[in-house]
Design a protein around this motif. Structure first.
Motif, short mmCIF file in Angstrom:
data_model
loop_
_atom_site.label_atom_id
_atom_site.label_comp_id
_atom_site.label_asym_id
_atom_site.label_seq_id
_atom_site.Cartn_x
_atom_site.Cartn_y
_atom_site.Cartn_z
N HIS A 59 0.81 -1.22 0.00
CA HIS A 59 0.00 0.00 0.00
C HIS A 59 0.84 1.27 0.00
N LEU A 60 2.16 1.12 -0.02
CA LEU A 60 3.03 2.29 0.13
C LEU A 60 2.82 3.32 -0.97
N ASP A 61 2.90 2.92 -2.23
CA ASP A 61 2.79 3.88 -3.33
C ASP A 61 1.45 4.61 -3.31
N ALA A 62 0.36 3.86 -3.16
CA ALA A 62 -0.97 4.47 -3.18
C ALA A 62 -1.15 5.44 -2.01
N THR A 63 -0.69 5.05 -0.84
CA THR A 63 -0.81 5.92 0.34
C THR A 63 0.02 7.18 0.18
N ALA A 64 1.26 7.02 -0.29
CA ALA A 64 2.16 8.17 -0.43
C ALA A 64 1.64 9.14 -1.49
N ARG A 65 1.09 8.63 -2.59
CA ARG A 65 0.56 9.51 -3.64
C ARG A 65 -0.61 10.33 -3.12
N GLU A 66 -1.45 9.72 -2.29
CA GLU A 66 -2.58 10.47 -1.73
C GLU A 66 -2.09 11.52 -0.74
N LEU A 67 -1.12 11.17 0.09
CA LEU A 67 -0.57 12.15 1.03
C LEU A 67 0.08 13.31 0.29
N ALA A 68 0.76 13.01 -0.81
CA ALA A 68 1.46 14.06 -1.56
C ALA A 68 0.50 15.08 -2.17
N LYS A 69 -0.76 14.71 -2.32
CA LYS A 69 -1.75 15.63 -2.88
C LYS A 69 -2.22 16.67 -1.88
N LEU A 70 -2.02 16.41 -0.60
CA LEU A 70 -2.50 17.34 0.42
C LEU A 70 -1.71 18.65 0.34
N PRO A 71 -2.40 19.80 0.33
CA PRO A 71 -1.69 21.07 0.16
C PRO A 71 -0.73 21.40 1.30
N GLU A 72 -0.91 20.77 2.46
CA GLU A 72 -0.03 21.05 3.60
C GLU A 72 1.28 20.26 3.52
N ILE A 73 1.33 19.27 2.66
CA ILE A 73 2.51 18.39 2.60
C ILE A 73 3.58 19.03 1.71
N ARG A 74 4.76 19.24 2.29
CA ARG A 74 5.87 19.85 1.56
C ARG A 74 6.87 18.81 1.08
N LEU A 75 7.01 17.73 1.82
CA LEU A 75 7.91 16.65 1.44
C LEU A 75 7.27 15.32 1.79
N CYS A 76 7.28 14.40 0.84
CA CYS A 76 6.78 13.05 1.09
C CYS A 76 7.70 12.07 0.39
N VAL A 77 8.37 11.23 1.16
CA VAL A 77 9.31 10.26 0.60
C VAL A 77 9.09 8.90 1.25
N GLY A 78 9.43 7.86 0.49
CA GLY A 78 9.48 6.52 1.05
C GLY A 78 10.86 6.30 1.65
N THR A 79 10.91 5.66 2.81
CA THR A 79 12.20 5.45 3.48
C THR A 79 12.34 4.00 3.91
N ALA A 80 13.58 3.61 4.09
CA ALA A 80 13.90 2.29 4.68
C ALA A 80 14.71 2.56 5.94
N GLY A 81 14.32 1.93 7.02
CA GLY A 81 15.01 2.17 8.28
C GLY A 81 14.12 1.83 9.44
N ARG A 82 14.65 2.06 10.60
CA ARG A 82 13.90 1.75 11.82
C ARG A 82 12.70 2.67 11.94
N ARG A 83 11.57 2.07 12.32
CA ARG A 83 10.38 2.87 12.54
C ARG A 83 10.57 3.75 13.77
N THR A 84 9.98 5.00 13.72
CA THR A 84 10.10 5.88 14.88
C THR A 84 8.72 6.31 15.34
#
Length: 238
Positions: free
Chosen positions: A213-238
């Motif tokens: 679901h990563l691509d679909a979720t990230a594309r929807e988040l990227a459409k929000l006008p408040e979002i300035r940066l949206c990237v997929g990452t690999a690493g420890r969850r925080t």
């Protein structure tokens, strides 16, 4: 905004001189990118930030509240260079006690795409229509380091001044600049003081999403006008 070109230029110069607005340029290639959380010794975060601000590999850094002192966006040509930066360079900065890297695997939107929503739809369409479409092989950024560095200092430098700095002809600079911009590897961006943006509060969220679901979720988040940066990452969850 109504007014002559001279009036607009004067208004821009007032904003620029006051440090309220600026145009920069940067290479954008996530081949070796990461969001790096940095922990600092007590009272050393400002000193560490001052050192990081001088490093061209650091695209942005932010003082944060939460589980880290600084959040740093790092861009390098590849992951080998990124590893060397984190281990050898960042780890040797006085005041840094630890760091955690989240490797950028894909970019969905970034700061040059973010808008203030101050232009009408017609104005936005006119600007979009003026852009040239990318074509041909993407140039190697390493071959144009001096040009990228000069524009990083001031993204509005005239082509003639760029040619003088680089010791080449105006036509050569124009050709190189066009190829870099068309390829998307060189990004021009206008920024302004956060207090003037209408959105003075900035928050960074780390979220966990099932891989399917990563691509679909990230594309929807990227459409929000408040979002300035949206990237997929690999690493420890925080």
């Amino acid at each position: 905004m109504a007014g002559s070109a001279a009036t607009v230029a004067r208004r821009w110069e007032r904003l620029r001189s006051a440090g309220l607005a600026w145009v920069t340029a940067y290479a954008y290639d996530v081949g070796g990118g990461a969001l790096v959380e940095v922990d600092c010794a007590p009272g050393q975060d400002a000193a560490v930030a001052a050192v990081l601000s001088e490093d061209p590999k650091v695209v942005t850094f932010e003082h944060t509240a939460g589980g880290r002192d600084l959040l740093v966006t790092v861009m390098t040509p590849d992951f080998s260079a990124l590893s060397a930066y984190i281990v050898d360079t960042l780890g040797a900065v006085p005041g840094v006690t630890s760091s955690r890297a989240h490797l950028i695997t894909r970019s969905y939107t970034e700061g040059s795409i973010w808008r203030l929503r101050s232009l009408t739809r017609t104005q936005q369409e006119a600007l979009a229509a003026s852009r040239r479409s990318a074509g041909g092989a993407a140039p190697y950024l390493a071959d144009h380091r001096a040009l990228v560095t000069a524009l990083g200092e001031d993204g509005r430098l005239p082509v003639g001044e760029l040619a003088t700095r680089l010791g080449v002809s105006v036509n050569t600079v124009s050709r190189r600049l066009g190829r870099l911009l068309d390829s998307g590897r060189l990004v021009l961006r206008c920024d302004l003081a956060r207090s003037l943006s209408g959105s003075p509060v900035s928050v960074t969220f780390f979220g966990s999403v099932p891989p399917e679901h990563l691509d679909a979720t990230a594309r929807e988040l990227a459409k929000l006008p408040e979002i300035r940066l949206c990237v997929g990452t690999a690493g420890r969850r925080t």
